[in-house]
Design a protein around this motif. Structure first.
Motif, short mmCIF file in Angstrom:
data_model
loop_
_atom_site.label_atom_id
_atom_site.label_comp_id
_atom_site.label_asym_id
_atom_site.label_seq_id
_atom_site.Cartn_x
_atom_site.Cartn_y
_atom_site.Cartn_z
N ALA A 198 0.84 -1.20 0.00
CA ALA A 198 0.00 0.00 0.00
C ALA A 198 0.87 1.25 0.00
O ALA A 198 0.62 2.21 -0.76
CB ALA A 198 -0.93 -0.01 1.21
N PHE A 199 1.90 1.25 0.83
CA PHE A 199 2.82 2.39 0.89
C PHE A 199 3.62 2.50 -0.41
O PHE A 199 3.83 3.61 -0.92
CB PHE A 199 3.75 2.22 2.09
CG PHE A 199 4.66 3.39 2.34
CD1 PHE A 199 4.18 4.68 2.30
CD2 PHE A 199 6.00 3.18 2.63
CE1 PHE A 199 5.03 5.77 2.55
CE2 PHE A 199 6.85 4.25 2.87
CZ PHE A 199 6.36 5.55 2.83
N SER A 200 4.05 1.37 -0.96
CA SER A 200 4.86 1.39 -2.19
C SER A 200 4.07 1.91 -3.38
O SER A 200 4.60 2.66 -4.20
CB SER A 200 5.38 -0.02 -2.49
OG SER A 200 6.24 -0.48 -1.46
N ILE A 201 2.80 1.53 -3.47
CA ILE A 201 1.97 2.00 -4.59
C ILE A 201 1.83 3.52 -4.54
O ILE A 201 2.03 4.21 -5.54
CB ILE A 201 0.58 1.33 -4.54
CG1 ILE A 201 0.70 -0.17 -4.88
CG2 ILE A 201 -0.38 2.00 -5.52
CD1 ILE A 201 -0.59 -0.95 -4.64
N GLY A 202 1.49 4.03 -3.37
CA GLY A 202 1.34 5.48 -3.24
C GLY A 202 2.66 6.21 -3.39
O GLY A 202 2.73 7.27 -4.03
N LYS A 223 14.88 6.05 -2.06
CA LYS A 223 15.60 5.16 -1.16
C LYS A 223 14.65 4.52 -0.15
O LYS A 223 14.78 3.33 0.17
CB LYS A 223 16.71 5.92 -0.45
CG LYS A 223 17.81 6.39 -1.40
CD LYS A 223 18.85 7.24 -0.71
CE LYS A 223 19.93 7.70 -1.70
NZ LYS A 223 20.98 8.52 -1.05
N ILE A 224 13.69 5.27 0.33
CA ILE A 224 12.70 4.71 1.25
C ILE A 224 11.80 3.72 0.50
O ILE A 224 11.45 2.66 1.03
CB ILE A 224 11.88 5.85 1.88
CG1 ILE A 224 12.80 6.70 2.75
CG2 ILE A 224 10.71 5.30 2.69
CD1 ILE A 224 12.16 7.97 3.27
N MET A 232 16.61 6.81 7.68
CA MET A 232 16.57 7.63 6.47
C MET A 232 15.76 8.90 6.69
O MET A 232 16.15 10.00 6.28
CB MET A 232 15.97 6.84 5.31
CG MET A 232 16.81 5.67 4.83
SD MET A 232 15.96 4.84 3.47
CE MET A 232 16.77 3.24 3.52
N LEU A 233 14.60 8.74 7.34
CA LEU A 233 13.75 9.90 7.59
C LEU A 233 14.44 10.90 8.51
O LEU A 233 14.28 12.11 8.37
CB LEU A 233 12.41 9.46 8.18
CG LEU A 233 11.50 8.68 7.23
CD1 LEU A 233 10.28 8.16 7.98
CD2 LEU A 233 11.05 9.56 6.06
N ARG A 256 24.22 2.95 -3.02
CA ARG A 256 23.20 1.96 -2.69
C ARG A 256 22.08 2.64 -1.90
O ARG A 256 22.31 3.54 -1.11
CB ARG A 256 23.83 0.84 -1.85
CG ARG A 256 24.54 1.32 -0.63
CD ARG A 256 25.38 0.22 0.02
NE ARG A 256 26.19 0.76 1.11
CZ ARG A 256 25.77 0.89 2.34
NH1 ARG A 256 24.55 0.51 2.66
NH2 ARG A 256 26.55 1.39 3.27
N PRO A 257 20.82 2.20 -2.10
CA PRO A 257 19.69 2.86 -1.46
C PRO A 257 19.80 2.89 0.06
O PRO A 257 19.45 3.88 0.70
CB PRO A 257 18.49 2.01 -1.91
CG PRO A 257 18.91 1.45 -3.23
CD PRO A 257 20.37 1.19 -3.09
N LEU A 258 20.29 1.81 0.69
CA LEU A 258 20.33 1.76 2.14
C LEU A 258 21.41 2.63 2.74
O LEU A 258 21.47 2.80 3.95
CB LEU A 258 20.52 0.32 2.61
CG LEU A 258 19.33 -0.61 2.36
CD1 LEU A 258 19.62 -1.98 2.96
CD2 LEU A 258 18.06 -0.06 2.94
#
Length: 458
Positions: A29-33, A62-63, A433-434, A450-452
């Motif tokens: 749900a979070f990824s779609i938005g 990245k998140i 990250m936030l 790298r994203p992380l």
């Protein structure tokens, strides 16, 4: 029937599926938005050339990478459980909805796999227009994934386009199966929920940065975009929810009766604001209600009637308490998001938005609201379908595999341990990250890392 600590294998399998899907549903749900939000940022960046939009898009990408990975991992577990704990479900329903999962792979997964690498690692390796296009394709892919999953799930609530042969559901009309009666409402309702959920997370993050005096331009952009989406989508979601409720009343009247704790259909139904549904006594305790308003909402007639729980045999009723209360949690959060959106836009219009600390401070803690509403809505939808796993076709009790209760209990315990370890690490990375925030890249021509790495200590 064999039990473990007094609980039979079917109930344990249901608990296991509920636990794992509750973890799983929040990440897709979070990824779609979030994919749609990133694509919007990149389109704005491509058109304006503003570097802060590039910084924001790169930050949220990245998140997205971590959230997407956790959604994929938890989704694999769902397929595992269907094969191990619900073999009869696969046998009876598989011919009708099994191909829908295959279509998800052939469309959504292939599209995401084709462009995800460019989105995550192609910032300075490909032209900006290509990177923006890749982000748009990933957003389309995540939405397509939701399309096929919700089509299959909706069919389980409103089966269509099939016939039963020797106890097996055989497909006759794929258009009727895919676009079954509840699918348009369920898909629209869920997709708006994903965008609202992401909007609240973005809004809360921006509010915290504003209060901390950090990343001023990026923070104000997040607050503006988050509030704009709430103000536009929250009222639409209420309208879609009403249409979805009317559709449910037509096809699953027992679920609506449980949602409203409506027992007696011999008189117009009140809107029950609060009560404790007593399923044994078949009545509500400590009820606070508004006369006839329930009938007005469900039938659009204050004197209208709709089936009550007493119109169904006890074995055909869903559990009333969780459905009743979770429906109110979902609706309550929806109204709260509507109030936040309208209040924020008013303050924005009055040019007092970023000085209204009384508004921004609670907003910083509002990020879980969308996730809670999604889980509450899932409980209403899936628990309200009981005792059916495929409505009117296959009961949940008849869909379970012949697995020992102790075996299901052991796998449930292992899932709980592994999930809390793995997902705690993932959520910790997102938190890190936030906290670091959307810091501009020191060398804009450097290749992406790298994203992380966004979670590494400063």
């Amino acid at each position: 029937m064999e039990t473990f600590a007094g609980v039979d294998a079917t109930l344990l399998a249901r608990i296991q599926f509920a636990f794992t899907v509750s973890f799983h549903i929040i990440f897709p749900a979070f990824s779609i938005g979030l994919a749609a939000f990133i694509a919007t940022l990149e389109i704005r960046w491509l058109r304006s050339g503003e570097q802060y939009l590039h910084t924001l898009a790169r930050f949220w990408t990245k998140i997205f990478a971590v959230s997407f990975a956790m959604g994929v991992v938890s989704g694999i577990v769902m397929e595992y459980q269907i094969g191990t704990n619900w073999s009869r479900f696969s046998e009876v329903i598989g011919p009708a909805i099994g191909p829908l999962f295959g279509y998800e792979v052939l469309t959504a997964f292939f599209l995401e796999a084709s462009f995800l690498g460019i989105m995550l690692f192609g910032w300075n390796r490909v032209p900006p227009w290509l990177h923006t296009f890749a982000s748009i394709m990933v957003a389309v892919g995540t939405a397509l994934s939701g399309f096929w999953i919700l089509s299959a799930n909706s069919w389980m609530h409103t089966p269509a386009g099939f016939e039963m042969r020797n106890g097996i559901a055989y497909p006759l009309d794929w258009w009727a199966i895919i676009f079954n009666p509840s699918f348009p409402y369920r898909f629209t309702h869920m997709m708006i929920a994903t965008y609202l959920t992401t909007s609240v997370v973005v809004l809360a993050t921006g509010a915290r940065y504003v209060l901390a005096g950090k990343f001023e331009r990026e923070a104000r952009t997040m607050v503006h975009m988050g509030l704009g989406m709430l103000a536009v989508l929250a009222p639409i979601q209420i309208l879609v929810g009403d249409l979805h409720g009317l559709n449910t009343s037509k096809h699953q009247p027992a679920k609506v009766a449980a949602m409203e704790a409506h027992w007696d259909s011999s008189h117009p139904a009140p809107l029950v604001l609060f009560a404790w549904p007593d399923e044994k006594a078949e009545r509500n305790v400590a009820e606070i209600s508004i006369p006839k308003l329930g009938s007005l909402i469900i039938t659009h007639d204050p004197n209208g009637r709709f089936p009550g729980l007493l119109d169904f045999a006890p074995e055909d009723r869903p559990p009333v308490v969780p459905v009743f209360f979770m429906f109110r949690v979902m609706v309550g959060i929806g109204l709260l998001l509507l109030a936040i959106g309208f209040t924020g836009v008013y303050l924005w219009w009055r040019k007092r938005l970023f000085s209204a600390t009384w508004f921004l401070k609670p907003l910083g803690y509002a990020w879980p609201l969308g996730f809670v509403a999604i889980i509450a809505g899932w409980i209403v939808t899936e628990v309200g379908r009981q005792p059916w796993i495929a409505y009117g076709i296959l009961r949940t009790a008849d869909a379970a595999s012949p697995v020992a209760a102790s075996t299901v209990a052991l796998s449930l315990a292992l899932f709980v341990i592994v999930y809390f370890v793995v997902f705690s690490v993932g959520i910790f990375y997102i938190y890190r990250m936030l906290r670091r925030g959307p810091k501009p890249v020191e060398d804009p021509n450097a290749l992406p890392n790298r994203p992380l790495s966004a979670g590494d200590p400063a």
